[in-house]
Design a protein around this motif. Structure first.
Motif, PDB file in Angstrom:
ATOM      1  N   GLU A  27       7.974  -5.710   7.173  1.00 22.18           N
ATOM      2  CA  GLU A  27       7.432  -5.237   8.450  1.00 22.18           C
ATOM      3  C   GLU A  27       5.963  -4.860   8.298  1.00 22.18           C
ATOM      4  OE1 GLU A  27       9.228  -5.067  11.304  1.00 22.18           O
ATOM      5  OE2 GLU A  27      10.999  -5.861  10.265  1.00 22.18           O
ATOM      6  N   LEU A  28       5.192  -5.023   9.383  1.00 22.14           N
ATOM      7  CA  LEU A  28       3.798  -4.584   9.373  1.00 22.14           C
ATOM      8  C   LEU A  28       3.763  -3.095   9.061  1.00 22.14           C
ATOM      9  CD1 LEU A  28       2.400  -6.487  12.466  1.00 22.14           C
ATOM     10  CD2 LEU A  28       2.013  -7.020  10.059  1.00 22.14           C
ATOM     11  N   PHE A  29       2.915  -2.706   8.137  1.00 19.18           N
ATOM     12  CA  PHE A  29       2.916  -1.335   7.639  1.00 19.18           C
ATOM     13  C   PHE A  29       1.915  -0.452   8.372  1.00 19.18           C
ATOM     14  CE2 PHE A  29       1.329   1.988   4.769  1.00 19.18           C
ATOM     15  CZ  PHE A  29       2.508   2.675   4.571  1.00 19.18           C
ATOM     16  N   THR A  30       2.353   0.772   8.699  1.00 15.44           N
ATOM     17  CA  THR A  30       1.486   1.825   9.225  1.00 15.44           C
ATOM     18  C   THR A  30       1.675   3.047   8.349  1.00 15.44           C
ATOM     19  OG1 THR A  30       1.559   1.007  11.496  1.00 15.44           O
ATOM     20  CG2 THR A  30       1.007   3.327  11.192  1.00 15.44           C
ATOM     21  N   GLY A  31       0.573   3.535   7.786  1.00 18.92           N
ATOM     22  CA  GLY A  31       0.624   4.696   6.915  1.00 18.92           C
ATOM     23  C   GLY A  31      -0.471   4.608   5.875  1.00 18.92           C
ATOM     24  N   GLU A  32      -0.253   5.289   4.745  1.00 18.00           N
ATOM     25  CA  GLU A  32      -1.245   5.305   3.674  1.00 18.00           C
ATOM     26  C   GLU A  32      -0.788   4.436   2.511  1.00 18.00           C
ATOM     27  OE1 GLU A  32      -1.533   9.502   2.791  1.00 18.00           O
ATOM     28  OE2 GLU A  32      -3.242   9.699   4.149  1.00 18.00           O
ATOM     29  N   VAL A  33      -1.754   3.740   1.911  1.00 14.55           N
ATOM     30  CA  VAL A  33      -1.486   2.874   0.765  1.00 14.55           C
ATOM     31  C   VAL A  33      -2.272   3.415  -0.416  1.00 14.55           C
ATOM     32  CG1 VAL A  33      -1.674   0.542  -0.153  1.00 14.55           C
ATOM     33  CG2 VAL A  33      -1.126   0.888   2.258  1.00 14.55           C
ATOM     34  N   GLU A  34      -1.563   3.732  -1.488  1.00 13.96           N
ATOM     35  CA  GLU A  34      -2.218   4.267  -2.667  1.00 13.96           C
ATOM     36  C   GLU A  34      -2.170   3.263  -3.814  1.00 13.96           C
ATOM     37  OE1 GLU A  34       1.261   6.708  -5.023  1.00 13.96           O
ATOM     38  OE2 GLU A  34       0.017   7.836  -3.613  1.00 13.96           O
ATOM     39  N   GLU A  35      -3.151   3.411  -4.702  1.00 15.25           N
ATOM     40  CA  GLU A  35      -3.160   2.646  -5.951  1.00 15.25           C
ATOM     41  C   GLU A  35      -3.378   3.639  -7.071  1.00 15.25           C
ATOM     42  OE1 GLU A  35      -5.316  -1.141  -8.133  1.00 15.25           O
ATOM     43  OE2 GLU A  35      -6.178  -0.359  -6.290  1.00 15.25           O
TER      44      GLU A  35
END
Length: 123
Positions: A27-35
């Motif tokens: 699904e298309l993601f909404t939120g924060e992406v961390e590395e």
């Protein structure tokens, strides 16, 4: 206020679609992406419907802030800053709020001495 969903960009359930939008569990993601690099958080980006939108930050492995910027619907907007590893401001680029047009670009060396000071002329 609702909790923000945060995912790891290197997670097995993270992918990109043909339009280069971020997917999480298909699904298309909404939120924060961390590395992360080991235990160190090295980047944190906000996404809406699979597209980078909102605050973006990067850190050196020791936790020193490396950069901060804002994206609007996948394009840079507002002020973007970068720092040298010693904490000295390295660059400040101002983008138009409605797209990638650069309005000004200022840069400094590791000692804080100016190396560039460019501003878009008003025509």
């Amino acid at each position: 206020m609702a909790d923000v969903t945060r995912i790891d960009i290197d997670g097995s359930e993270v992918d990109m679609d043909a339009g280069q939008r971020l997917l999480y569990r298909g699904e298309l993601f909404t939120g924060e992406v961390e590395e992360r690099l080991g235990d160190a958080l090295v980047s944190l980006d906000s996404y809406v419907a699979g597209v980078q939108h909102g605050r973006s930050r990067e850190w050196y492995k020791d936790g020193t802030l490396r950069s901060e910027a804002t994206a609007r619907e996948g394009r840079p907007a507002g002020v973007s800053r970068e720092w040298h590893a010693n904490g000295t401001l390295a660059a400040e680029v101002v983008f138009a709020e409605d797209g990638p047009t650069v309005l000004s670009d200022r840069r400094w060396d590791e000692e804080g001495r100016p190396t560039k000071n460019w501003r878009k002329s008003e025509e």
